[in-house]
Design a protein around this motif. Structure first.
Motif, mmCIF file in Angstrom:
data_model
loop_
_atom_site.group_PDB
_atom_site.id
_atom_site.type_symbol
_atom_site.label_atom_id
_atom_site.label_comp_id
_atom_site.label_asym_id
_atom_site.label_seq_id
_atom_site.Cartn_x
_atom_site.Cartn_y
_atom_site.Cartn_z
ATOM 1 N N ILE A 166 0.839 -1.198 0.000
ATOM 2 C CA ILE A 166 0.000 0.000 0.000
ATOM 3 C C ILE A 166 0.874 1.248 0.000
ATOM 4 O O ILE A 166 1.738 1.418 0.868
ATOM 5 C CB ILE A 166 -0.943 -0.010 1.221
ATOM 6 C CG1 ILE A 166 -1.892 -1.208 1.137
ATOM 7 C CG2 ILE A 166 -1.721 1.300 1.317
ATOM 8 C CD1 ILE A 166 -2.710 -1.435 2.394
ATOM 9 N N VAL A 167 0.650 2.103 -0.984
ATOM 10 C CA VAL A 167 1.386 3.362 -1.114
ATOM 11 C C VAL A 167 0.366 4.495 -1.083
ATOM 12 O O VAL A 167 -0.536 4.548 -1.919
ATOM 13 C CB VAL A 167 2.196 3.418 -2.420
ATOM 14 C CG1 VAL A 167 2.972 4.732 -2.506
ATOM 15 C CG2 VAL A 167 3.141 2.230 -2.527
ATOM 16 N N VAL A 168 0.509 5.399 -0.127
ATOM 17 C CA VAL A 168 -0.395 6.550 -0.011
ATOM 18 C C VAL A 168 0.362 7.795 -0.473
ATOM 19 O O VAL A 168 1.417 8.123 0.077
ATOM 20 C CB VAL A 168 -0.883 6.730 1.440
ATOM 21 C CG1 VAL A 168 -1.789 7.957 1.547
ATOM 22 C CG2 VAL A 168 -1.627 5.480 1.906
ATOM 23 N N THR A 169 -0.176 8.456 -1.482
ATOM 24 C CA THR A 169 0.515 9.607 -2.058
ATOM 25 C C THR A 169 -0.202 10.916 -1.761
ATOM 26 O O THR A 169 -1.415 10.963 -1.598
ATOM 27 C CB THR A 169 0.637 9.461 -3.589
ATOM 28 O OG1 THR A 169 -0.685 9.350 -4.156
ATOM 29 C CG2 THR A 169 1.431 8.235 -3.954
ATOM 30 N N TYR A 170 0.592 11.971 -1.700
ATOM 31 C CA TYR A 170 0.066 13.335 -1.665
ATOM 32 C C TYR A 170 1.167 14.268 -2.156
ATOM 33 O O TYR A 170 2.210 14.388 -1.518
ATOM 34 C CB TYR A 170 -0.386 13.743 -0.260
ATOM 35 C CG TYR A 170 -0.925 15.161 -0.231
ATOM 36 C CD1 TYR A 170 -2.155 15.464 -0.820
ATOM 37 C CD2 TYR A 170 -0.190 16.193 0.326
ATOM 38 C CE1 TYR A 170 -2.632 16.767 -0.841
ATOM 39 C CE2 TYR A 170 -0.661 17.497 0.320
ATOM 40 C CZ TYR A 170 -1.884 17.778 -0.273
ATOM 41 O OH TYR A 170 -2.344 19.068 -0.300
ATOM 42 N N ASN A 171 0.946 14.856 -3.299
ATOM 43 C CA ASN A 171 1.945 15.745 -3.908
ATOM 44 C C ASN A 171 3.318 15.072 -3.962
ATOM 45 O O ASN A 171 4.322 15.624 -3.511
ATOM 46 C CB ASN A 171 2.024 17.064 -3.148
ATOM 47 C CG ASN A 171 0.751 17.888 -3.291
ATOM 48 O OD1 ASN A 171 -0.094 17.609 -4.138
ATOM 49 N ND2 ASN A 171 0.606 18.913 -2.464
ATOM 50 N N SER A 172 3.327 13.877 -4.527
ATOM 51 C CA SER A 172 4.537 13.043 -4.527
ATOM 52 C C SER A 172 5.167 12.929 -5.912
ATOM 53 O O SER A 172 5.819 11.928 -6.227
ATOM 54 C CB SER A 172 4.189 11.641 -3.996
ATOM 55 O OG SER A 172 3.509 11.710 -2.770
ATOM 56 N N GLN A 173 4.995 13.919 -6.744
ATOM 57 C CA GLN A 173 5.439 13.840 -8.131
ATOM 58 C C GLN A 173 6.944 13.619 -8.285
ATOM 59 O O GLN A 173 7.392 13.018 -9.264
ATOM 60 C CB GLN A 173 5.033 15.110 -8.890
ATOM 61 C CG GLN A 173 5.681 16.386 -8.375
ATOM 62 C CD GLN A 173 5.274 17.626 -9.166
ATOM 63 O OE1 GLN A 173 4.306 17.599 -9.917
ATOM 64 N NE2 GLN A 173 6.019 18.722 -8.985
ATOM 65 N N ASP A 174 7.728 14.065 -7.316
ATOM 66 C CA ASP A 174 9.182 13.984 -7.449
ATOM 67 C C ASP A 174 9.751 12.609 -7.127
ATOM 68 O O ASP A 174 10.889 12.308 -7.495
ATOM 69 C CB ASP A 174 9.857 15.026 -6.547
ATOM 70 C CG ASP A 174 9.570 16.454 -6.980
ATOM 71 O OD1 ASP A 174 9.392 16.665 -8.194
ATOM 72 O OD2 ASP A 174 9.492 17.340 -6.110
ATOM 73 N N THR A 175 8.987 11.780 -6.430
ATOM 74 C CA THR A 175 9.538 10.495 -5.967
ATOM 75 C C THR A 175 8.721 9.271 -6.355
ATOM 76 O O THR A 175 9.219 8.154 -6.265
ATOM 77 C CB THR A 175 9.656 10.502 -4.428
ATOM 78 O OG1 THR A 175 8.358 10.714 -3.848
ATOM 79 C CG2 THR A 175 10.604 11.601 -3.953
#
Length: 335
Positions: free
Chosen positions: A21-30
């Motif tokens: 499970i990967v939870v993203t928020y403004n993670s465009q760089d990584t």
């Protein structure tokens, strides 16, 4: 809605099946590096779930390129890390084990395979790995549980780490909680813990590990396999550096964890913690005059601690601040 499923209706067997499970928020760089490393290590029986918390950068657009390889949910709003993890967990009722991977984490070679192999031992319920920062050095990902003396003991631990003093400082679930940035856990045990505490951000890993400790489960920590953690990539404009905007959440979650202690224990904790934080403010003022960010961090931390202390002391187990939690109507309404 689910845009795609990596694996649909896989057969139940005695083999370990992982839902990562990967939870993203403004993670465009990584996020590209994160997902690329996971995809390369997963088997056909595993599933990667990505829950985006309403990112306002290009994260959602990037994720849509992975729709054929992961299970993807694009939420309209940011409901926090715990809510997203719990939501995903309920979607994968057939899996045997879970992994919670931050979007700013890049797992090292063989890491997922080692975790899967560890769970072949049915007595193992928690698996962690050595963590490195962007400088390639150890970024310690286990810490002492909050307690009356945890502040002093943590300072000692940091001195040992800083000067490479030879000492048995390996992970021990009875003394340490594991950072939730890269954590593998038995799903049935996670459900028994009633999922993650409903914090918006920070502190859920402490409470989960405390539950696992109380149950006497077996935990394994591999020091020969590592992952890269660019801390704060979702909350900081500079990957690899922490953002202090979530300092109130960090301060509150520690007090919440301790609020069920006796009045005497809470009072002793407040006194010792105040002395610790005041000392850090004084040291930062004297020796880090050019480091304005660090001085400001310690000052804000002390002020927040004072702000929450009276309610913590008086209310005890009733101590709670709704602004740091996801409301029950949210939890019951969508999961």
């Amino acid at each position: 809605m689910w845009l795609a499923l990596t694996e649909q209706g896989f057969e139940m067997s005695n083999k370990v099946t992982l839902s990562l499970i990967v939870v993203t928020y403004n993670s465009q760089d990584t996020i590209k590096e994160c997902l690329g490393a996971l995809i390369r290590q997963c088997t056909s029986a595993d599933e990667i779930l990505v829950y985006d918390n309403g990112s306002v950068d290009n994260t959602a657009k990037i994720l849509e390129d992975y729709a054929s390889k992961v299970s993807l949910y694009l939420a309209p709003n940011n409901s926090g890390f715990s809510y997203a993890c719990n939501w995903c967990t309920k979607k994968v009722s057939q899996t045997s084990h879970l992994a919670f991977i931050n979007p700013d984490v890049v797992v090292g070679i063989d890491l997922v395979h080692r975790a899967r192999g560890a769970f072949d031992d049915r007595s193992v319920s928690l698996v962690g790995f050595f963590c490195k920062g962007k400088n390639g050095l150890q970024d310690k990902n286990f810490r002492r549980y909050p307690s009356i003396l945890s502040g002093l003991l943590t300072i000692i631990d940091n001195v040992i780490l800083r000067f490479n003093i030879k000492c048995n400082s390996s992970f021990n679930l009875k003394k340490h909680y594991l950072d939730g940035s890269c954590m593998f856990v038995d799903r049935s045990m996670f459900v028994r813990a009633n999922y993650f505490q409903d914090f918006f951000l920070y502190g859920e890993d402490v409470i989960l590990c405390d539950f696992l400790k109380q149950k006497g489960i077996k935990a394994i920590y591999y020091s020969d396999v590592s992952y890269l953690h660019l801390r704060g990539a979702s909350s900081s404009s500079i990957p690899g550096e922490r953002s202090w905007s979530m300092l109130p959440n960090m301060t509150y979650s520690e007090l919440f964890y301790l609020c069920r202690r006796s009045l005497l224990s809470r009072g002793a904790y407040l006194i010792l913690k105040f002395i610790e934080l005041l000392s850090l403010v004084m040291v930062s003022t004297l020796f880090w005059r050019k480091n304005k960010i660090k001085r400001e961090f310690y000052r804000k931390r002390l002020l927040l601690f004072i702000q929450y202390s009276l309610a913590f002391l008086i209310q005890g187990k009733g101590f709670t601040k709704p602004e740091f939690h996801v409301g029950p109507e949210k939890l019951n309404g969508e999961i």
